[in-house]
Design an enzyme around this catalytic site. Sequence first.
Site, short mmCIF file in Angstrom:
data_model
loop_
_atom_site.label_atom_id
_atom_site.label_comp_id
_atom_site.label_asym_id
_atom_site.label_seq_id
_atom_site.Cartn_x
_atom_site.Cartn_y
_atom_site.Cartn_z
N SER A 84 0.86 -1.18 0.00
CA SER A 84 0.00 0.00 0.00
C SER A 84 0.89 1.23 0.00
O SER A 84 2.03 1.17 0.48
CB SER A 84 -0.88 0.01 1.26
OG SER A 84 -1.52 1.27 1.43
N TYR A 98 -2.45 -0.96 10.18
CA TYR A 98 -2.40 -1.10 8.72
C TYR A 98 -1.08 -0.57 8.18
O TYR A 98 -0.40 -1.24 7.39
CB TYR A 98 -3.58 -0.36 8.09
CG TYR A 98 -3.68 -0.54 6.60
CD1 TYR A 98 -4.20 -1.71 6.05
CD2 TYR A 98 -3.23 0.45 5.73
CE1 TYR A 98 -4.27 -1.89 4.67
CE2 TYR A 98 -3.31 0.29 4.36
CZ TYR A 98 -3.83 -0.88 3.84
OH TYR A 98 -3.91 -1.05 2.47
#
Length: 193
Positions: A84, A98
């Site tokens: 990401s 995350y």
Amino acid sequence: MRADVTLEQDITSVVDRAEKEFGKIDILVNNAGIATVGPLTDLLLSDWENTIRTNLTGIFLFSKHVIRSMLKLGIKGSVINIASIYGLFGDIVPAAAYYASKGAVVNLTRAMAVEFAKTGIRVNAIAPGYFPSEMTKEILSNSVLLNHIKERTPMGRVGDPEELKGALVFLASSASSYITGQCIAVDGGWSAF
């Protein structure tokens, strides 16, 4: 085939079935992921652990068993981990677990690439920016956050899921035969900002 990427027995079942049905596995895309959004000070240990187990341990387990299969059969394959932009940068969206898990995915990709380079197994990652998905639905429906994303992205928009296919096909194919250990951002210019 449905499987829980945090359970090693589920993963071995998937790998065994793929070997039986297709004879070999030459491409693995590690794409399972979850996120818990909220302040670090409110983050439950269980949410932290679940995010790390899904986003990082799942990649470790699937890669372990698929790479074993590739080595056993002499396959020069490709492993593609979905990281990401939040594995590369911080931002105003509070999602500590995350960010931590995706940063670890980027470095796990590098470590695996070095370890298996001489076997012909390539390991790379893709770091997507914002794309519509079940996981981003809440963020993209928040007008303040959506405006932030558009302003932060030089192309001024979120991605279309079709725009991830090119990087995936490239990394899976022999066109990238001399590329390993890389993280390609597909992010509308976010990482160039």
